[in-house]
Motif scaffolding. Structure first.
Motif, PDB file in Angstrom:
ATOM      1  N   UNK A 157      17.640  53.060  29.046  1.00 43.90           N
ATOM      2  CA  UNK A 157      17.861  52.041  30.056  1.00 43.90           C
ATOM      3  C   UNK A 157      18.662  52.477  31.250  1.00 43.90           C
ATOM      4  N   UNK A 158      19.512  53.490  31.086  1.00 49.70           N
ATOM      5  CA  UNK A 158      20.412  53.880  32.170  1.00 49.70           C
ATOM      6  C   UNK A 158      19.955  55.191  32.811  1.00 49.70           C
ATOM      7  N   UNK A 217      19.283  64.354  37.542  1.00 49.75           N
ATOM      8  CA  UNK A 217      19.351  63.150  36.725  1.00 49.75           C
ATOM      9  C   UNK A 217      18.170  62.258  37.065  1.00 49.75           C
ATOM     10  N   UNK A 218      17.674  61.570  36.059  1.00 50.90           N
ATOM     11  CA  UNK A 218      16.561  60.632  36.218  1.00 50.90           C
ATOM     12  C   UNK A 218      17.039  59.300  35.677  1.00 50.90           C
ATOM     13  N   UNK A 219      16.960  58.254  36.485  1.00 53.54           N
ATOM     14  CA  UNK A 219      17.560  57.020  36.020  1.00 53.54           C
ATOM     15  C   UNK A 219      16.867  55.745  36.428  1.00 53.54           C
ATOM     16  N   UNK A 220      17.207  54.728  35.646  1.00 51.60           N
ATOM     17  CA  UNK A 220      16.759  53.362  35.851  1.00 51.60           C
ATOM     18  C   UNK A 220      17.881  52.516  36.412  1.00 51.60           C
ATOM     19  N   UNK A 221      19.122  52.919  36.126  1.00 48.06           N
ATOM     20  CA  UNK A 221      20.322  52.244  36.614  1.00 48.06           C
ATOM     21  C   UNK A 221      21.176  53.238  37.407  1.00 48.06           C
ATOM     22  N   UNK A 222      22.224  52.722  38.026  1.00 49.80           N
ATOM     23  CA  UNK A 222      22.976  53.528  38.979  1.00 49.80           C
ATOM     24  C   UNK A 222      23.920  54.537  38.357  1.00 49.80           C
ATOM     25  N   UNK A 223      24.509  54.210  37.203  1.00 49.29           N
ATOM     26  CA  UNK A 223      25.631  55.022  36.730  1.00 49.29           C
ATOM     27  C   UNK A 223      25.423  55.547  35.324  1.00 49.29           C
ATOM     28  N   UNK A 224      26.232  56.562  34.995  1.00 52.71           N
ATOM     29  CA  UNK A 224      26.323  57.092  33.634  1.00 52.71           C
ATOM     30  C   UNK A 224      27.743  57.572  33.431  1.00 52.71           C
ATOM     31  N   UNK A 229      28.514  56.947  39.561  1.00 53.48           N
ATOM     32  CA  UNK A 229      27.338  56.402  40.232  1.00 53.48           C
ATOM     33  C   UNK A 229      26.431  57.539  40.714  1.00 53.48           C
ATOM     34  N   UNK A 230      25.810  58.176  39.744  1.00 53.16           N
ATOM     35  CA  UNK A 230      24.968  59.335  40.020  1.00 53.16           C
ATOM     36  C   UNK A 230      23.732  58.951  40.827  1.00 53.16           C
ATOM     37  N   UNK A 231      23.234  57.715  40.643  1.00 52.47           N
ATOM     38  CA  UNK A 231      22.044  57.228  41.341  1.00 52.47           C
ATOM     39  C   UNK A 231      22.377  55.886  41.988  1.00 52.47           C
ATOM     40  N   UNK A 232      23.186  55.894  43.035  1.00 53.52           N
ATOM     41  CA  UNK A 232      23.752  54.641  43.557  1.00 53.52           C
ATOM     42  C   UNK A 232      22.730  53.641  44.067  1.00 53.52           C
ATOM     43  N   UNK A 233      21.530  54.106  44.406  1.00 53.38           N
ATOM     44  CA  UNK A 233      20.514  53.193  44.907  1.00 53.38           C
ATOM     45  C   UNK A 233      19.543  52.686  43.862  1.00 53.38           C
ATOM     46  N   UNK A 234      19.746  53.056  42.587  1.00 54.17           N
ATOM     47  CA  UNK A 234      18.781  52.691  41.544  1.00 54.17           C
ATOM     48  C   UNK A 234      18.760  51.180  41.325  1.00 54.17           C
ATOM     49  N   UNK A 235      17.560  50.649  41.170  1.00 57.35           N
ATOM     50  CA  UNK A 235      17.337  49.224  40.923  1.00 57.35           C
ATOM     51  C   UNK A 235      16.517  49.099  39.647  1.00 57.35           C
TER      52      UNK A 235
END
Length: 314
Positions: A157-158, A217-224, A229-235
């Motif tokens: 999920x993240x 990093x590959x993500x669905x959410x912004x942080x890990x 906030x590795x992916x701050x624009x993730x929605x």
């Protein structure tokens, strides 16, 4: 278990046990949703997943995960793409998925939110990512290429980590001493001593973006990692995965990057690139991927976004 039940998966050791005394309050608030509440029994991660699968197969109205990202990760394997509601009560160390999908940080308030949504029959469709070994899980010609756990791949999920952070996680998990946070600190120092750029094969929706670097990093959410906030624009509701890569950094440069990761401002560095895609193929020799803080397996993975894969009680 009946179709009226709320199945609750709780990890009493999440957040280093600091939320242990809150469980009775969480269960009480969940009961305000007007349905019976049943606490699932599990002593290991595998048992937790099995209990969630059994609850879903038995017709539970909802599965609620009380804990951190690891607990949520276990529950997701049972609720993904299934017609069952899913609740999240953040009670772990990181709680990155809960933050990413907009759940209250306070566990009791989160439980009240879940109960109210269940009572009203309200849920929000939230995307999930699904990772399988490239070429398909359980290939006969390479039985070692599997993703952790049973079944065809893993949901997360993240965020999936596949760079320096993944190397540190793997190193720390292989160490027996020291215990606690000091083990992670030592793992960082040991991996910094071995720091070198890695060659990555990266395909985004079939387009080659291979690169040499030390962060991906590959993500669905912004942080890990508890709020980085590795992916701050993730929605988590846009039907896309965010992907971040970084060109080679020296040790000093990597140290300077870390506080920017906490704020999400690292994406303005010219050595950092952000992409969005529905399907990601990622490969690099000698790296074991981690997602939601859980070990997945060797980094030769295909990751896809499944829009609205979970019915979040929010």
């Amino acid at each position: 278990m009946t179709s009226d039940d709320i199945a609750v998966l709780a990890n009493p050791t999440a957040g280093r046990g600091r939320h242990r005394d809150l469980l009775s309050g969480v269960l009480s608030r969940l009961q305000d949703g007007g349905r019976p509440v049943r606490l699932l029994t599990a002593h290991t991660g595998a048992e937790a997943e099995a209990a969630c699968h059994e609850a879903v197969a038995g017709g539970a109205a909802a599965v609620v995960a009380v804990g951190g990202d690891g607990t949520i990760h276990r529950a997701l394997q049972a609720v993904a793409e299934r017609p069952v509601s899913f609740g999240v009560v953040p009670a772990g160390t990181g709680n990155d998925f809960a933050a990413g999908v907009g759940m209250p940080a306070d566990p009791l308030l989160a439980a009240e939110t879940v109960a109210a949504a269940l009572h009203a029959g309200r849920h929000a469709p939230i995307d999930l990512a699904h990772a399988v070994p490239a070429g398909g899980p359980g290939r006969a010609d390479d039985p070692a290429r599997t993703v952790a756990g049973d079944g065809p791949g893993r949901w997360f999920g993240a965020v999936l980590a596949g760079g320096f952070d993944a190397l540190v996680n793997e190193r720390a998990n292989l160490m027996r001493r020291p215990r606690g946070p000091r083990r992670y600190d030592l793992a960082i120092l040991l991996e910094l001593a071995r720091l070198r750029p890695r060659a990555y094969t990266l395909e985004l929706d079939g387009v080659d973006h291979s690169f040499e670097g030390m962060l991906v990093a590959v993500g669905n959410c912004a942080s890990y990692g508890g709020g980085m906030r590795i992916l701050p624009g993730a929605d988590p509701a846009d039907g896309l995965l965010d992907v971040v890569t970084a060109a080679p950094f020296g040790r000093a440069g990597l140290a300077r990057l870390k506080p920017r990761l906490r704020r999400g401002t690292h994406v303005t560095d010219p050595r950092v690139t952000v992409f969005r895609a529905r399907r990601v193929r990622l490969r690099s020799e000698g790296i074991v991927a981690y997602a939601d803080g859980e070990r997945l397996g060797p980094l030769d993975l295909e990751v896809t976004c499944s829009p609205g894969a979970v019915r979040l009680l929010r």
